[in-house]
Design a protein around this motif. Structure first.
Motif, PDB file in Angstrom:
ATOM      1  N   GLY A 184       0.835  -1.189   0.000  1.00 40.57           N
ATOM      2  CA  GLY A 184       0.000   0.000   0.000  1.00 40.57           C
ATOM      3  C   GLY A 184       0.871   1.240   0.000  1.00 40.57           C
ATOM      4  O   GLY A 184       1.958   1.261  -0.573  1.00 40.57           O
ATOM      5  N   TYR A 185       0.414   2.290   0.665  1.00 35.01           N
ATOM      6  CA  TYR A 185       1.203   3.528   0.752  1.00 35.01           C
ATOM      7  C   TYR A 185       2.126   3.504   1.970  1.00 35.01           C
ATOM      8  O   TYR A 185       2.217   4.460   2.725  1.00 35.01           O
ATOM      9  CB  TYR A 185       0.280   4.738   0.798  1.00 35.01           C
ATOM     10  CG  TYR A 185      -0.292   5.129  -0.538  1.00 35.01           C
ATOM     11  CD1 TYR A 185       0.321   4.752  -1.729  1.00 35.01           C
ATOM     12  CD2 TYR A 185      -1.456   5.887  -0.620  1.00 35.01           C
ATOM     13  CE1 TYR A 185      -0.209   5.104  -2.954  1.00 35.01           C
ATOM     14  CE2 TYR A 185      -1.994   6.254  -1.839  1.00 35.01           C
ATOM     15  CZ  TYR A 185      -1.361   5.852  -3.008  1.00 35.01           C
ATOM     16  OH  TYR A 185      -1.888   6.209  -4.212  1.00 35.01           O
ATOM     17  N   LEU A 186       2.787   2.375   2.170  1.00 31.05           N
ATOM     18  CA  LEU A 186       3.782   2.233   3.222  1.00 31.05           C
ATOM     19  C   LEU A 186       5.096   1.805   2.572  1.00 31.05           C
ATOM     20  O   LEU A 186       5.115   1.396   1.405  1.00 31.05           O
ATOM     21  CB  LEU A 186       3.337   1.191   4.255  1.00 31.05           C
ATOM     22  CG  LEU A 186       2.018   1.473   4.983  1.00 31.05           C
ATOM     23  CD1 LEU A 186       1.609   0.267   5.821  1.00 31.05           C
ATOM     24  CD2 LEU A 186       2.131   2.715   5.856  1.00 31.05           C
ATOM     25  N   THR A 187       6.157   1.875   3.317  1.00 31.44           N
ATOM     26  CA  THR A 187       7.447   1.456   2.773  1.00 31.44           C
ATOM     27  C   THR A 187       7.938   0.180   3.431  1.00 31.44           C
ATOM     28  O   THR A 187       9.135  -0.091   3.463  1.00 31.44           O
ATOM     29  CB  THR A 187       8.499   2.575   2.921  1.00 31.44           C
ATOM     30  OG1 THR A 187       8.538   3.008   4.277  1.00 31.44           O
ATOM     31  CG2 THR A 187       8.166   3.749   2.032  1.00 31.44           C
ATOM     32  N   ARG A 188       7.003  -0.621   3.924  1.00 30.27           N
ATOM     33  CA  ARG A 188       7.363  -1.927   4.464  1.00 30.27           C
ATOM     34  C   ARG A 188       7.557  -2.908   3.298  1.00 30.27           C
ATOM     35  O   ARG A 188       7.109  -2.667   2.183  1.00 30.27           O
ATOM     36  CB  ARG A 188       6.254  -2.449   5.383  1.00 30.27           C
ATOM     37  CG  ARG A 188       4.936  -2.766   4.664  1.00 30.27           C
ATOM     38  CD  ARG A 188       4.133  -3.772   5.453  1.00 30.27           C
ATOM     39  NE  ARG A 188       2.783  -3.997   4.958  1.00 30.27           N
ATOM     40  CZ  ARG A 188       2.459  -4.863   3.996  1.00 30.27           C
ATOM     41  NH1 ARG A 188       3.400  -5.533   3.354  1.00 30.27           N
ATOM     42  NH2 ARG A 188       1.205  -5.032   3.648  1.00 30.27           N
ATOM     43  N   PRO A 189       8.201  -4.049   3.572  1.00 31.25           N
ATOM     44  CA  PRO A 189       8.311  -5.065   2.524  1.00 31.25           C
ATOM     45  C   PRO A 189       6.951  -5.664   2.192  1.00 31.25           C
ATOM     46  O   PRO A 189       6.052  -5.720   3.039  1.00 31.25           O
ATOM     47  CB  PRO A 189       9.224  -6.132   3.152  1.00 31.25           C
ATOM     48  CG  PRO A 189       9.908  -5.456   4.287  1.00 31.25           C
ATOM     49  CD  PRO A 189       8.945  -4.414   4.787  1.00 31.25           C
ATOM     50  N   THR A 190       6.799  -6.109   0.965  1.00 31.34           N
ATOM     51  CA  THR A 190       5.645  -6.918   0.584  1.00 31.34           C
ATOM     52  C   THR A 190       5.864  -8.333   1.107  1.00 31.34           C
ATOM     53  O   THR A 190       6.983  -8.829   1.128  1.00 31.34           O
ATOM     54  CB  THR A 190       5.496  -6.930  -0.946  1.00 31.34           C
ATOM     55  OG1 THR A 190       5.133  -5.621  -1.375  1.00 31.34           O
ATOM     56  CG2 THR A 190       4.434  -7.919  -1.394  1.00 31.34           C
ATOM     57  N   PHE A 191       4.793  -8.984   1.524  1.00 30.12           N
ATOM     58  CA  PHE A 191       4.926 -10.323   2.087  1.00 30.12           C
ATOM     59  C   PHE A 191       4.962 -11.371   0.981  1.00 30.12           C
ATOM     60  O   PHE A 191       4.174 -11.325   0.032  1.00 30.12           O
ATOM     61  CB  PHE A 191       3.771 -10.626   3.039  1.00 30.12           C
ATOM     62  CG  PHE A 191       3.651  -9.650   4.167  1.00 30.12           C
ATOM     63  CD1 PHE A 191       4.735  -9.412   5.000  1.00 30.12           C
ATOM     64  CD2 PHE A 191       2.471  -8.960   4.393  1.00 30.12           C
ATOM     65  CE1 PHE A 191       4.635  -8.500   6.043  1.00 30.12           C
ATOM     66  CE2 PHE A 191       2.363  -8.053   5.423  1.00 30.12           C
ATOM     67  CZ  PHE A 191       3.447  -7.826   6.246  1.00 30.12           C
ATOM     68  N   SER A 192       5.857 -12.325   1.131  1.00 31.02           N
ATOM     69  CA  SER A 192       5.908 -13.453   0.199  1.00 31.02           C
ATOM     70  C   SER A 192       4.772 -14.416   0.502  1.00 31.02           C
ATOM     71  O   SER A 192       4.196 -14.403   1.603  1.00 31.02           O
ATOM     72  CB  SER A 192       7.245 -14.176   0.309  1.00 31.02           C
ATOM     73  OG  SER A 192       7.348 -14.835   1.563  1.00 31.02           O
ATOM     74  N   VAL A 193       4.464 -15.273  -0.439  1.00 33.67           N
ATOM     75  CA  VAL A 193       3.450 -16.302  -0.208  1.00 33.67           C
ATOM     76  C   VAL A 193       3.887 -17.207   0.934  1.00 33.67           C
ATOM     77  O   VAL A 193       3.070 -17.628   1.760  1.00 33.67           O
ATOM     78  CB  VAL A 193       3.197 -17.102  -1.499  1.00 33.67           C
ATOM     79  CG1 VAL A 193       2.296 -18.299  -1.222  1.00 33.67           C
ATOM     80  CG2 VAL A 193       2.566 -16.213  -2.566  1.00 33.67           C
ATOM     81  N   SER A 194       5.174 -17.487   1.016  1.00 34.09           N
ATOM     82  CA  SER A 194       5.685 -18.322   2.104  1.00 34.09           C
ATOM     83  C   SER A 194       5.456 -17.667   3.461  1.00 34.09           C
ATOM     84  O   SER A 194       5.016 -18.328   4.414  1.00 34.09           O
ATOM     85  CB  SER A 194       7.175 -18.585   1.889  1.00 34.09           C
ATOM     86  OG  SER A 194       7.721 -19.303   2.975  1.00 34.09           O
ATOM     87  N   GLN A 195       5.742 -16.373   3.577  1.00 30.69           N
ATOM     88  CA  GLN A 195       5.510 -15.664   4.839  1.00 30.69           C
ATOM     89  C   GLN A 195       4.031 -15.683   5.214  1.00 30.69           C
ATOM     90  O   GLN A 195       3.676 -15.854   6.386  1.00 30.69           O
ATOM     91  CB  GLN A 195       5.989 -14.217   4.716  1.00 30.69           C
ATOM     92  CG  GLN A 195       7.486 -14.027   4.735  1.00 30.69           C
ATOM     93  CD  GLN A 195       7.871 -12.578   4.506  1.00 30.69           C
ATOM     94  OE1 GLN A 195       7.502 -11.972   3.494  1.00 30.69           O
ATOM     95  NE2 GLN A 195       8.591 -12.005   5.451  1.00 30.69           N
TER      96      GLN A 195
END
Length: 445
Positions: A184-195
């Motif tokens: 979204g409008y954040l600078t966190r990592p995108t989550f992998s399917v595994s996560q």
């Protein structure tokens, strides 16, 4: 001669030689990375074809023009079988009556949750437009108005899940956990399917009957697995993002357990009617063909995101994901540090568009957002963010979010044009580009 002609055409489009040369040097370092993206696209392409063959898609599915109630709409019903097969779920709801990704998510939440239930987000604040859906920001018709409570658990500083806090946050009335795959409008990592799979397994161990819903927007076909392959009860997305392949003119999908999809059907239409009604109104060919093209289109957009990360990281900007990280969606965030940087970047993307290239984007108070937002998108389908686009809220840290490109070559042009506009506004200089040119010939570590 061929290369000279290509450079000349870029120049005619407004890209100076220094920018073209810089882009070419970056691209030379990405050949192996692009081959990996193509391999994933090939796997997903075969998966889509297999699903269409399994459901015996035929010409009648493409041209069946149902109107009125839409009973026995062959194209619609078969397409939903195809989506269920692609996502390996029991059922799916794929409709033009779902207007966008936010609508699809609101539909799923409203279908499943009841007064007294609690919605939990273990990934911090959801996307801006969901704040009014949930009632974080008061709004007419929000879940809060219906007595549905909400809580969230912030991510750890490294952007991973805080499992200790999540365990404490899961309560007896926690009915549904929503996991937003993309940033979204954040600078966190995108989550992998595994996560996502690890998180789902964790919360199911705490409360086996909790429903796990994944906002899958921007993530479809980026990996060989989808969240539904790792335990998600519902996966939700928009057809004017990845799975529509740039051809779907509207629509959204929800795939998952049959009992939950049936509830979504009742919420979309009416109790007692559900999924039996809702005419497809002649859009089926676009829906089928868009899904068929989607793996390749997503791959082109993914190459553009990797290219953008490498361009701007070499120039000293913080990029999320960084230039070497594995990819789990098509979005590339670039922290430009100033409002002027965000505006110049977006104006460059707009100038590279096939539609409305002459339009100058300006920040404005868009509905559903709590700050001014600038959006660049010269798209064939309004708001289609699988097409070349860039947007962002004009607020610190002044990050812009780039995504899309129906072809890799268009994505490349967009990134070069964004760099060109940054240079025109004096935010990047010739010296910046030449200063990093030497790094591209040596070890990138």
């Amino acid at each position: 001669m061929k290369k000279t002609k290509l450079t000349e055409l870029y120049k005619e489009l407004g890209i100076r030689d220094e920018v073209s040369h810089f882009g070419d040097r970056i691209l030379d370092s990405l050949r192996e990375r692009f081959e990996e993206i193509d391999q994933t696209a090939e796997y997903n392409q075969l998966k889509v074809i297999q699903a269409m063959q399994k459901s015996q898609v035929n010409e009648n599915c493409l041209h069946y023009y149902a109107s009125g109630y839409g009973y026995n709409d062959l194209g619609r019903d078969t397409l939903e079988e195809v989506y269920a097969s692609v996502f390996h779920t029991e059922s799916a709801l794929v409709r033009p009556q779902i207007t966008c990704g936010t609508h699809a998510l609101a539909l799923a939440l409203g279908a499943v949750l009841r007064p007294g239930d609690e919605l939990l987000s273990p990934a911090g604040k959801p996307y801006d437009t969901l704040e009014e859906v949930i009632g974080i920001r008061p709004s007419k018709g929000s879940l809060a108005e219906y007595g549905i409570t909400y809580s969230q658990v912030e991510l750890l500083p490294d952007g991973t899940f805080d499992y200790d806090a999540i365990e404490k946050a899961v309560r007896p009335n926690t009915k549904l956990i929503t996991i937003q795959r993309s940033k979204g409008y954040l600078t966190r990592p995108t989550f992998s399917v595994s996560q996502i799979g690890e998180l789902i397994a964790f919360v199911k161990k705490i409360k086996p009957d909790v429903i796990c819903m994944v906002d899958n927007c921007y993530g479809e076909f980026v990996e060989t697995l989808e969240p539904s392959d790792v335990g998600a009860d519902l996966v939700v997305g928009s057809l004017i993002k990845n799975p529509g392949g740039g051809l779907a003119p509207i629509g959204g999908y929800i795939a998952g357990r049959k009992e939950l999809i049936d509830l979504c059907g009742y919420r979309l239409t009416s109790p007692g009617l559900g999924r039996e009604v809702g005419a497809s109104l002649g859009v089926m060919q676009s829906f089928y063909q868009g899904l068929f093209l989607a793996p390749g289109v997503a791959a082109g957009a993914l190459k553009g995101a990797v290219f953008a990360a490498n361009i701007y990281e070499r120039l000293g900007y913080k990029v999320v994901p960084d230039s070497r990280e594995s990819r789990h969606d098509i979005i590339q965030a670039v922290e430009l540090g100033t409002p002027e940087g965000v505006i110049a970047f977006c104006r460059g993307i707009q100038a590279a568009a096939p539609v409305d290239s002459y339009v100058i984007p300006e920040p404005w108070a868009m509905p559903g957002y709590d700050s001014d937002v600038i959006m660049a998108a010269g798209a064939f389908v309004q708001g289609s963010s699988i097409e070349l686009s860039a947007d962002g809220p004009v607020r610190p840290p002044y990050a812009v979010y780039f995504q899309g490109g129906l072809t890799w070559h268009h994505a490349k042009l967009g990134i070069l044009m964004s760099l060109e506009y940054m240079m025109r506004d004096g935010l990047i200089t010739d010296h910046d580009i030449m200063g990093y040119d030497g790094l591209l010939t040596g070890d990138t570590e």
